[in-house]
Design an enzyme around this catalytic site. Structure first.
Site, mmCIF file in Angstrom:
data_model
loop_
_atom_site.group_PDB
_atom_site.id
_atom_site.type_symbol
_atom_site.label_atom_id
_atom_site.label_comp_id
_atom_site.label_asym_id
_atom_site.label_seq_id
_atom_site.Cartn_x
_atom_site.Cartn_y
_atom_site.Cartn_z
ATOM 1 N N ASP A 190 1.337 19.284 26.125
ATOM 2 C CA ASP A 190 2.551 19.993 26.544
ATOM 3 C C ASP A 190 2.804 21.219 25.678
ATOM 4 O OD1 ASP A 190 3.360 18.318 28.711
ATOM 5 O OD2 ASP A 190 3.835 16.789 27.226
ATOM 6 N N ASP B 121 -3.527 19.484 21.888
ATOM 7 C CA ASP B 121 -2.224 18.987 22.329
ATOM 8 C C ASP B 121 -2.109 19.345 23.822
ATOM 9 O OD1 ASP B 121 0.612 18.264 22.264
ATOM 10 O OD2 ASP B 121 0.975 20.440 22.329
HETATM 11 MG MG LIG Z 1 3.115 20.425 22.386
#
Ligand SMILES: [Mg+2]
Length: 230
Positions: A12, A10
């Site tokens: 962010d 992932d």
């Molecule tokens: Mg995230």
């Protein structure tokens, strides 16, 4: 046979604590458009359970009793993306603890690297330059991002796209996530997932990740991962 054959990150909250910069980008875009919307950190924490910037703005408008189609959401999102990439390029962001070392160990051990994120490819590119001083294509072999899939996390689609582009089965890979929506997406795609909560996701329900760590540095050395999740 090495396990995992690939790590799928992932972006962010996982590669870096980026949400403060996203929040700043949203508020600057709203002000530049002459809107009186202003998101506080507390409001943003709640809005973050909706993934995708356009979707998040639409939810905000609905929560204010408005109609999202009455606002130029796509234009606002483009402006916000430009502002975010400027903020990131301005420096100050660091990778989260362990991320740099995990990437280095993976490269050394022949573990492939991919990204599965709801953020836009432009944001991933800006972040790679800012965090690692390198173009996105040289850091990650596969980038599955943003609007490349219709259904965003917690739907598994973006992880399924990353797996398809890697040409690997879910059982060969490990996902790294910071949020509940991310864990749900990874598990929905059949992946094992390691969770380290970030500033904006701390305290969320965790949805039973296969591994949970205060920081991703606890996943090192990668050679021990196989035993840790089986
Ligand atoms: Mg995230």
């Amino acid at each position: 046979m090495i396990w995992p054959a690939a790590l799928i990150f992932d972006v962010d909250g996982t590669l870096a604590e980026t949400e403060q910069a996203h929040l700043q980008g949203f508020n600057l875009a709203f002000a530049a458009a002459g809107l009186d919307w202003r998101w506080s950190p507390e409001a943003y924490r709640a809005l973050l359970t909706t993934t995708g910037g356009k979707e998040r703005m639409a939810r905000y408008v609905r929560e204010q009793g408005g109609d999202p189609t009455a606002y130029p959401i796509a234009d606002l999102h483009r402006a916000k993306t430009r502002l975010f990439t400027e903020i990131v390029a301005g420096g100050g962001l660091q990778p989260r603890a362990g991320i740099r070392a995990i990437l280095a160990e993976a490269r050394r051990d022949g573990i492939r690297l991919a990204v599965a994120t709801t953020t836009s490819p432009e944001n991933v590119a800006a972040l790679c330059l800012a965090l690692f001083g390198a173009p996105m294509e040289t850091v990650f072999e596969v980038v599955a991002a943003g609007d490349m899939v219709a259904a965003k996390k917690p739907a598994p689609d973006v992880y399924l796209l990353a797996l398809e582009r890697l040409g690997l089965p879910a059982s060969a890979c490990l996902a790294l996530e910071d949020s509940r929506n991310g864990v749900l997406a990874a598990k929905g795609a059949g992946l094992k997932v390691a969770l380290s909560q970030s500033f904006f996701t701390r305290g969320e329900p965790t949805e039973s990740p296969d591994l949970q760590a205060a920081e991703f540095s606890e996943l090192l050395p990668l050679a021990r991962l196989s035993a840790a999740v089986s």
